[in-house]
Design a protein around this motif. Structure first.
Motif, mmCIF file in Angstrom:
data_model
loop_
_atom_site.group_PDB
_atom_site.id
_atom_site.type_symbol
_atom_site.label_atom_id
_atom_site.label_comp_id
_atom_site.label_asym_id
_atom_site.label_seq_id
_atom_site.Cartn_x
_atom_site.Cartn_y
_atom_site.Cartn_z
ATOM 1 N N LEU A 247 -5.816 7.114 1.221
ATOM 2 C CA LEU A 247 -6.199 6.002 0.886
ATOM 3 C C LEU A 247 -4.563 5.723 0.110
ATOM 4 C CD1 LEU A 247 -7.409 2.943 -0.186
ATOM 5 C CD2 LEU A 247 -8.185 4.563 -2.209
ATOM 6 N N VAL A 251 -2.319 2.841 0.498
ATOM 7 C CA VAL A 251 -1.181 1.967 -0.087
ATOM 8 C C VAL A 251 0.358 1.898 -0.243
ATOM 9 C CG1 VAL A 251 -1.112 1.512 -2.699
ATOM 10 C CG2 VAL A 251 -3.633 1.697 -1.807
ATOM 11 N N LEU A 255 -0.284 -2.662 1.768
ATOM 12 C CA LEU A 255 -2.161 -3.235 2.354
ATOM 13 C C LEU A 255 -2.596 -4.055 2.723
ATOM 14 C CD1 LEU A 255 -4.333 -2.473 -1.266
ATOM 15 C CD2 LEU A 255 -4.990 -1.601 0.984
ATOM 16 N N GLY A 287 -2.325 10.635 -7.893
ATOM 17 C CA GLY A 287 -3.270 9.383 -9.125
ATOM 18 C C GLY A 287 -2.239 8.639 -9.618
ATOM 19 N N GLY A 288 -0.720 9.250 -10.459
ATOM 20 C CA GLY A 288 0.111 8.203 -10.111
ATOM 21 C C GLY A 288 0.292 7.346 -9.748
ATOM 22 N N LEU A 290 -0.558 5.806 -6.850
ATOM 23 C CA LEU A 290 -2.116 5.114 -6.797
ATOM 24 C C LEU A 290 -1.759 3.874 -8.102
ATOM 25 C CD1 LEU A 290 -4.878 6.308 -5.632
ATOM 26 C CD2 LEU A 290 -3.388 5.649 -3.919
ATOM 27 N N LEU A 291 -2.014 4.763 -8.788
ATOM 28 C CA LEU A 291 -2.045 3.448 -9.778
ATOM 29 C C LEU A 291 -0.537 2.685 -10.601
ATOM 30 C CD1 LEU A 291 -3.263 2.500 -12.572
ATOM 31 C CD2 LEU A 291 -1.971 4.436 -14.139
ATOM 32 N N MET A 294 -0.012 -0.060 -7.117
ATOM 33 C CA MET A 294 -1.307 -1.463 -7.378
ATOM 34 C C MET A 294 -1.030 -2.270 -8.580
ATOM 35 S SD MET A 294 -3.776 -1.012 -4.906
ATOM 36 C CE MET A 294 -4.389 -2.441 -5.402
ATOM 37 N N LEU A 295 -0.187 -1.457 -9.616
ATOM 38 C CA LEU A 295 0.008 -2.505 -10.664
ATOM 39 C C LEU A 295 1.704 -3.190 -10.169
ATOM 40 C CD1 LEU A 295 -0.370 -0.459 -13.409
ATOM 41 C CD2 LEU A 295 -1.370 -2.182 -12.753
ATOM 42 N N PHE A 296 2.133 -2.484 -9.113
ATOM 43 C CA PHE A 296 3.647 -3.108 -9.289
ATOM 44 C C PHE A 296 4.189 -2.935 -8.204
ATOM 45 C CE2 PHE A 296 4.313 -0.391 -12.999
ATOM 46 C CZ PHE A 296 3.877 -0.757 -14.319
ATOM 47 N N PRO A 298 1.734 -3.552 -5.003
ATOM 48 C CA PRO A 298 0.691 -4.349 -4.120
ATOM 49 C C PRO A 298 0.659 -4.496 -2.556
ATOM 50 C CG PRO A 298 1.024 -6.261 -5.579
ATOM 51 C CD PRO A 298 1.879 -5.892 -6.354
#
Lengths: 595, 292
Positions: A247, A251, A255, A287-288, A290-291, A294-296, A298
């Motif tokens: 994933l 990302v 995506l 994890g960091g 991915l977050l 997605m925030l900055f 996408p």
């Protein structure tokens, strides 16, 4: 769709480097091993990107589908001495088949059900590998997977590498062809604007299913090569972390971009080498990342690259293929469909939105439905086009009872519609949005599209021309190559009408087309509606703008609180006392305000 | 069927129901299904275990402290990982990935701080984990209390939804823009629901700790079983979640006793798939009308 950022020369160079690599490194070198592995991961990532990026279905258990491919090959070649190729096909089919079996209920539901079910599937599968020791040999795993062979020649690391590169390139090209076809447009429509997918006759369930089958099959192939490359397959290879890794690869790369998975996998393979000392922090970093992404970002690294590229070299205003929109194109006549509604009822909670409505729309007429807010006009449209299921009554389109058919079925029968707020797919160009309209008319299947067979290409070319023709017909041909999200509201409405016509609509339902239009846009809309009617199509228009209705409509029905208040010719209906009362109230009527 | 298996199924099912209710609290106004919910339950258990077993705080103080602490973490999650994504697109599912990322971050940070060893948590005074030997079942006084407390909690949550604030939550879930026009602030409801949903998850963790121990492995397990209960019982329906929790708990216990413990997850998975295939909206829901 997405404008190419990576020029052809760079693409060719990347392929050249990939092909030349074995010449510079030893056959048993670590570099070749890693490069082969990279190819395998890219195959799986391309599939996951098609699913999560284009179709918007996030799979959190992709490792399980890779595992199915890997175990199929390992068990069939080691225990049953099957040839690799046959075993790989079985792995591919099993991955897709088991995946579909598990995910089937999820396609009807919200997308996050799919995420949960794939997550659970991976977990259960991981447990079952351990549980079914008699089959999978438990924790010890399957050892000594033989390399593939062909014509008695056994593949060493170099031929294996070339095979993986070939499969990667083929997967990339097939997925690219699918993405640029009606299937790709349907994926994006289902992801972003499901009502629009229904309106063009694309079944969301089937569309998601197609994306998932391709994706799981690619994961299965990746797994097959995974088994022969590592020669050992154990349950530890396919943990939840591995799914997260896939994933993150997608990302990170971007995506919903074709090159995303490749860029993501490349970068990913460089990072672990750099972070070798931080192994125990790995999942935290994942994890960091991915977050943060997605925030900055996408659209990942590819998206950032594209943005920088556009800023650096703004694309010159390309002369559109059919910029000449000065003259309206001739269009063959349309055989309009009649619509007969009788006894239609619909209740929402305690509100009786429609209470036994009858109306009969003659084929080829321009039929207006007016009424105050909350009178049930839009509900009527939604019932006629299959978006709601009525409580009672009948809806006949042509001579066929449409009740009980889903929205996409009704659309396929020649019913086009627009929405109160235009439902275009913002990420697709105006032209692609119109071409989406032809979804049910295209004959080329998934396979011939993916392989770009000559007849599929010819059909795509023809439909493209036709779509340009419709853009011209509605008068926005100059916007063909612009993403719909960047097009002004009024023109979006026109494109939506073009999309409905592109679907071969013989009955067109317009839901408040005049809302939010300027005076000049209103005039254009009026002329357009009259021209479409002139071609013979039936138009049902729900509208507040009574001047427009008076000018275009041949028949009018006035709804008030879910019942028919008056029906007939516009001039007669608008002078009906009850209609005036419903619209303007008792007092205004007495004061003698003209209609 | 062995009555003991049934009893333990009900106890486990109560926990799953509580996780499902915490999902619902969060889901109703936001339409977000928090993938970090399992880790919030785990975090509740860990913080509570540390406060009581290690810091020696009294039960009630530690309980309140845990709820507030995890509630605040939920709030931070909403601000950082959910609100910006929803601001970009109301219909997108980017939050699936961001809440999953949050779950990774929480579980790995907790693993760093607390290590992998489970911590034993004692039940509150007057209750114990010693089995009571009532008839054929060997259930403890704490487990009986847990089942009863679950019933009370579900009843309380249902009552709250009947108040004005609760109705506002439902209105937002139904139609965000229409609610906005009537002076309801969906943003503030979203923040509150994350705070309360996280606090409820933490409470579930506190209640689960004496039975399951406090450890990092709690998270993924309760996430999936809580989802199973929520989906089978129809998303948003708390009474449905309670009954579905029992169904899942008993199915799991029976499945494990008939087959082998390794099949627990597989049995639940098949039950969930079967229910969703036959009734996509769950056992206790009505199909939603699509809105255009």
């Amino acid at each position: 769709m997405s404008r190419a950022v990576i020029p052809f020369t760079t693409q060719a160079a990347a392929l050249g480097v990939a092909l030349a690599l074995p010449a510079f490194v030893g056959a048993n070198s670590y570099a070749l091993f890693v490069a082969t592995q990279l190819g395998i991961y890219i195959i799986a990532a391309i599939g996951l990107n098609l699913l999560a990026g284009y179709a918007g279905q996030v799979s959190l258990g992709h490792a399980a589908f890779v595992a199915i491919g890997a175990y199929s090959v390992a068990l069939l070649t080691v225990d049953h001495h099957w040839p690799f190729w046959a075993a790989a096909v079985v792995g591919m089919v099993l991955a897709a088949g088991l995946g579909v079996l598990a995910a089937l209920p999820a396609f009807r539901l919200n997308t996050w059900y799919f995420a949960f079910i794939t997550l659970a599937f991976a977990l259960v599968f991981e447990k079952m590998i351990v549980e079914w020791r008699w089959l999978t040999k438990g924790f010890a795993g399957v050892v000594g997977v033989p390399p593939p062979s062909a014509f008695g020649y056994e593949f060493g690391p170099r031929p294996l590498y070339y095979t993986v590169v070939a499969v990667t390139v083929i997967a990339f090209i097939l997925v690219r062809n699918v993405v640029h076809s009606r299937f790709g447009r349907a994926f994006v429509a289902v992801r972003d604007v499901e009502p629009a997918a229904l309106a063009v006759g694309a079944s969301p369930q089937r569309t998601k299913l197609v994306a998932f089958v391709i994706s799981a099959a690619l994961a299965g192939i990746a797994g097959a090569f995974f088994a022969v490359q590592k020669t050992v397959v154990t349950p530890d290879d396919f943990t939840a972390d591995f799914s997260i890794f896939f994933l993150l690869t997608v990302v990170l790369g971007g995506l919903g971009t074709l090159w995303g998975p490749i860029i993501g996998a490349l970068v990913f393979f460089l990072i672990p080498e750099l972070l070798a000392g931080l192994q125990s922090w790995r999942m935290l970093i994942y994890g960091g990342m991915l977050l943060g992404l997605m925030l900055f970002a996408p659209h990942g690294l590819y998206g950032a690259l594209r943005q920088a590229w556009r800023r650096f070299a703004p694309s010159p205003a390309k002369a559109s293929a059919a910029a000449d929109s000065s003259h309206a194109r001739e269009h063959p006549p349309i055989a309009g469909l009649g619509l007969v509604i009788s006894g239609l009822r619909k209740q929402f909670g305690g509100v009786q939105a429609l209470d036994g409505v009858d109306l009969s729309v003659p084929a080829g007429s321009c039929y207006a439905i007016v009424g105050p807010n909350g009178s049930g006009k839009t509900t009527l449209l939604n019932l006629a086009s299959g978006y709601y299921v009525p409580d009672a009554g009948s809806v006949k389109i042509g001579d066929v009872e449409a009740l009980g058919s889903g929205a996409q079925r009704i659309a396929a029968r020649g019913v086009g519609r627009t929405f109160q707020t235009p439902r275009l797919i913002a990420d697709l160009t105006a032209l692609d949005n119109v071409m989406l309209g032809a979804y049910t008319r295209e004959r080329a299947g998934l396979l011939s599209t993916a392989l770009r067979l000559p007849f599929a290409r010819a059909e795509a070319r023809r439909l493209r021309q036709e779509a340009l023709g419709f853009l011209q017909f509605v008068g926005v041909a100059d916007r063909a190559d612009i993403e719909a999200g960047e097009i002004p509201h009024g023109q979006q409405r026109l494109i939506e009408i073009a999309r409905a016509m592109m679907g071969g609509a013989r009955l067109i339902l317009l839901d408040e087309p005049a809302a939010g239009l300027s005076m000049s846009e209103l005039e254009r809309l009026e002329r357009l509606i009259m021209r479409i009617c002139g071609l013979g199509a039936t138009i049902v228009i729900v509208e507040h703008h009574l001047d427009l209705v008076a000018n275009v409509a041949t028949h009018v029905t006035v709804l008030d609180r879910g019942t028919v208040l008056a029906a007939g010719k516009p001039a007669a209906v608008f002078n009906d006392e009850r209609v005036m009362r419903a619209y303007m109230g008792e007092r205004a009527l007495k004061a003698g305000v003209p209609a | 069927m062995d009555i003991d298996v049934l009893a333990h199924g009900i106890v486990a099912g109560s926990l799953y129901a509580l996780v499902a209710v915490s999902f619902n609290i969060l889901y109703r106004p936001t339409n977000v299904f928090n993938f970090a919910q399992g880790e919030l339950v785990m975090l509740g258990a860990m913080i509570f275990a540390s406060l009581t077993s290690l810091a020696g705080m009294p039960w009630l103080v530690a309980f309140a402290g845990t709820l507030v602490a995890v509630g605040c973490i939920g709030l931070v999650e909403e601000r950082i990982a959910v609100a910006p994504i929803l601001a970009r697109s109301q219909t997108g599912t980017g939050w699936v990935i961001t809440t999953l990322a949050t779950s990774l971050i929480i579980s790995n940070l907790v693993g760093r701080f607390w290590g992998p060893d489970p911590i034993l948590v004692k039940p509150p005074a007057l209750l114990s984990m010693d089995s009571l030997d009532i008839g054929a079942s060997r259930i403890s006084s704490y487990e009986i209390a847990l089942v009863l407390v679950t019933l009370v909690l579900v009843a309380i949550v249902e009552r709250v939804y009947r108040t004005l604030k609760g109705k506002a939550v439902m209105a937002v879930a139904e139609d965000r823009e229409a609610a906005l026009l009537r002076g309801i602030d969906p943003g503030s409801l979203g923040r509150w629901s994350f705070f309360l949903g996280a606090a409820f998850a933490a409470m579930t963790g506190v209640l689960a700790a004496p039975i399951l121990y406090a450890s990092t492995s709690l998270g993924p397990d309760l996430l999936l079983k809580g989802f199973a209960a929520a989906a089978v019982g129809s998303i948003g329906n708390n009474r449905g979640a309670l009954i579905a929790g029992y169904v899942i708990g008993v199915t799991e216990a029976v499945g494990a006793s008939l087959l082998s413990p390794g099949y627990q997850e597989a049995v639940i998975f098949i039950v969930v798939l079967a229910v969703l295939l036959l009734k996509p909206e769950g056992l206790f829901g009505s199909p939603n009308a699509r809105t255009v």
